[in-house]
Motif scaffolding. Structure first.
Motif, mmCIF file in Angstrom:
data_model
loop_
_atom_site.group_PDB
_atom_site.id
_atom_site.type_symbol
_atom_site.label_atom_id
_atom_site.label_comp_id
_atom_site.label_asym_id
_atom_site.label_seq_id
_atom_site.Cartn_x
_atom_site.Cartn_y
_atom_site.Cartn_z
ATOM 1 N N GLU A 37 40.524 25.843 48.005
ATOM 2 C CA GLU A 37 39.386 26.684 47.288
ATOM 3 C C GLU A 37 39.042 25.877 46.072
ATOM 4 O O GLU A 37 37.561 25.902 45.840
ATOM 5 C CB GLU A 37 40.157 27.866 46.733
ATOM 6 C CG GLU A 37 39.093 28.998 46.094
ATOM 7 C CD GLU A 37 38.339 29.883 46.859
ATOM 8 O OE1 GLU A 37 37.800 30.426 46.309
ATOM 9 O OE2 GLU A 37 38.361 29.753 48.013
ATOM 10 N N LEU A 41 34.878 25.295 45.540
ATOM 11 C CA LEU A 41 34.166 25.514 44.257
ATOM 12 C C LEU A 41 33.723 24.461 43.628
ATOM 13 O O LEU A 41 32.460 24.383 43.005
ATOM 14 C CB LEU A 41 35.174 26.265 43.294
ATOM 15 C CG LEU A 41 35.352 27.679 43.895
ATOM 16 C CD1 LEU A 41 36.569 28.332 42.880
ATOM 17 C CD2 LEU A 41 34.064 28.695 43.611
ATOM 18 N N TYR A 57 38.698 32.825 40.093
ATOM 19 C CA TYR A 57 37.337 32.992 41.042
ATOM 20 C C TYR A 57 38.026 33.760 42.116
ATOM 21 O O TYR A 57 37.086 34.788 42.496
ATOM 22 C CB TYR A 57 36.769 31.635 41.462
ATOM 23 C CG TYR A 57 35.657 31.890 42.165
ATOM 24 C CD1 TYR A 57 34.338 32.157 41.602
ATOM 25 C CD2 TYR A 57 35.534 31.884 43.715
ATOM 26 C CE1 TYR A 57 33.230 32.252 42.370
ATOM 27 C CE2 TYR A 57 34.565 32.073 44.185
ATOM 28 C CZ TYR A 57 33.283 32.176 44.067
ATOM 29 O OH TYR A 57 32.163 32.532 44.625
ATOM 30 N N ARG A 58 38.926 33.482 42.841
ATOM 31 C CA ARG A 58 39.223 34.345 44.051
ATOM 32 C C ARG A 58 39.681 35.652 43.438
ATOM 33 O O ARG A 58 39.259 36.687 44.322
ATOM 34 C CB ARG A 58 40.470 33.652 44.714
ATOM 35 C CG ARG A 58 40.992 34.421 45.708
ATOM 36 C CD ARG A 58 40.295 34.479 46.976
ATOM 37 N NE ARG A 58 40.200 33.383 47.865
ATOM 38 C CZ ARG A 58 39.760 33.194 48.913
ATOM 39 N NH1 ARG A 58 38.994 34.248 49.396
ATOM 40 N NH2 ARG A 58 39.764 32.050 49.547
ATOM 41 N N ARG A 60 38.144 37.379 40.976
ATOM 42 C CA ARG A 60 37.127 38.171 40.706
ATOM 43 C C ARG A 60 36.302 38.431 41.832
ATOM 44 O O ARG A 60 35.673 39.486 41.923
ATOM 45 C CB ARG A 60 36.329 37.216 39.801
ATOM 46 C CG ARG A 60 36.989 37.171 38.396
ATOM 47 C CD ARG A 60 36.064 36.222 37.546
ATOM 48 N NE ARG A 60 36.770 36.050 36.378
ATOM 49 C CZ ARG A 60 36.520 36.520 35.064
ATOM 50 N NH1 ARG A 60 35.688 37.386 35.064
ATOM 51 N NH2 ARG A 60 37.023 36.355 34.116
ATOM 52 N N SER A 61 36.167 37.621 42.905
ATOM 53 C CA SER A 61 35.455 37.779 44.218
ATOM 54 C C SER A 61 36.027 38.811 45.001
ATOM 55 O O SER A 61 35.126 39.117 45.912
ATOM 56 C CB SER A 61 34.967 36.454 44.746
ATOM 57 O OG SER A 61 36.163 35.825 45.098
ATOM 58 N N SER A 62 37.072 39.121 44.972
ATOM 59 C CA SER A 62 37.825 39.868 46.041
ATOM 60 C C SER A 62 38.021 41.187 45.641
ATOM 61 O O SER A 62 38.982 42.164 46.353
ATOM 62 C CB SER A 62 39.065 38.938 46.661
ATOM 63 O OG SER A 62 39.983 39.204 45.506
ATOM 64 N N ARG A 63 37.557 41.603 44.449
ATOM 65 C CA ARG A 63 37.633 43.144 44.007
ATOM 66 C C ARG A 63 36.278 43.508 43.462
ATOM 67 O O ARG A 63 35.515 42.898 42.766
ATOM 68 C CB ARG A 63 38.767 43.066 43.090
ATOM 69 C CG ARG A 63 38.582 42.319 41.906
ATOM 70 C CD ARG A 63 39.872 42.444 40.690
ATOM 71 N NE ARG A 63 39.962 41.767 39.844
ATOM 72 C CZ ARG A 63 39.429 42.087 38.659
ATOM 73 N NH1 ARG A 63 38.394 42.930 38.363
ATOM 74 N NH2 ARG A 63 39.297 41.051 37.664
#
Length: 89
Positions: A37, A41, A57-58, A60-63
């Motif tokens: 990941e 990025l 980042y993961r 933040r981007s998955s919720r």
């Protein structure tokens, strides 16, 4: 590494967010996925990316975005409800 309890530090950031420091034990497979990941990025951002940034980042981007004003009586989600990082990119 010792078995002594570790104190997690929380810091308020100027942008209104918070930073929490903690220690997490992960299987090597998850660490490898975080590395993938971070590499993805880094290519996208055209700069080096740390594993910390990849995790942030993961998450933040998955919720959905955080809502700071929760209705009374609503309980925060349990940590176990956080999405598991997968090998897909």
């Amino acid at each position: 590494m010792t078995n002594a309890p570790q104190v997690s530090a929380m810091h308020a950031l100027p942008d209104g967010e918070a930073e929490i420091s903690l220690v997490v034990r992960l299987p090597w497979e998850d660490v490898a996925r975080l590395g993938q990941e971070a590499g993805r990025l880094a290519t996208q951002m055209q700069r080096p990316v740390t594993l910390d940034e990849a995790v942030s980042y993961r998450l933040r981007s998955s919720r959905p975005p955080a809502s700071h004003a929760k209705p009374s009586g609503e309980q925060p989600a349990a940590v176990s409800a956080l999405p598991r990082i997968t090998g897909t990119a």
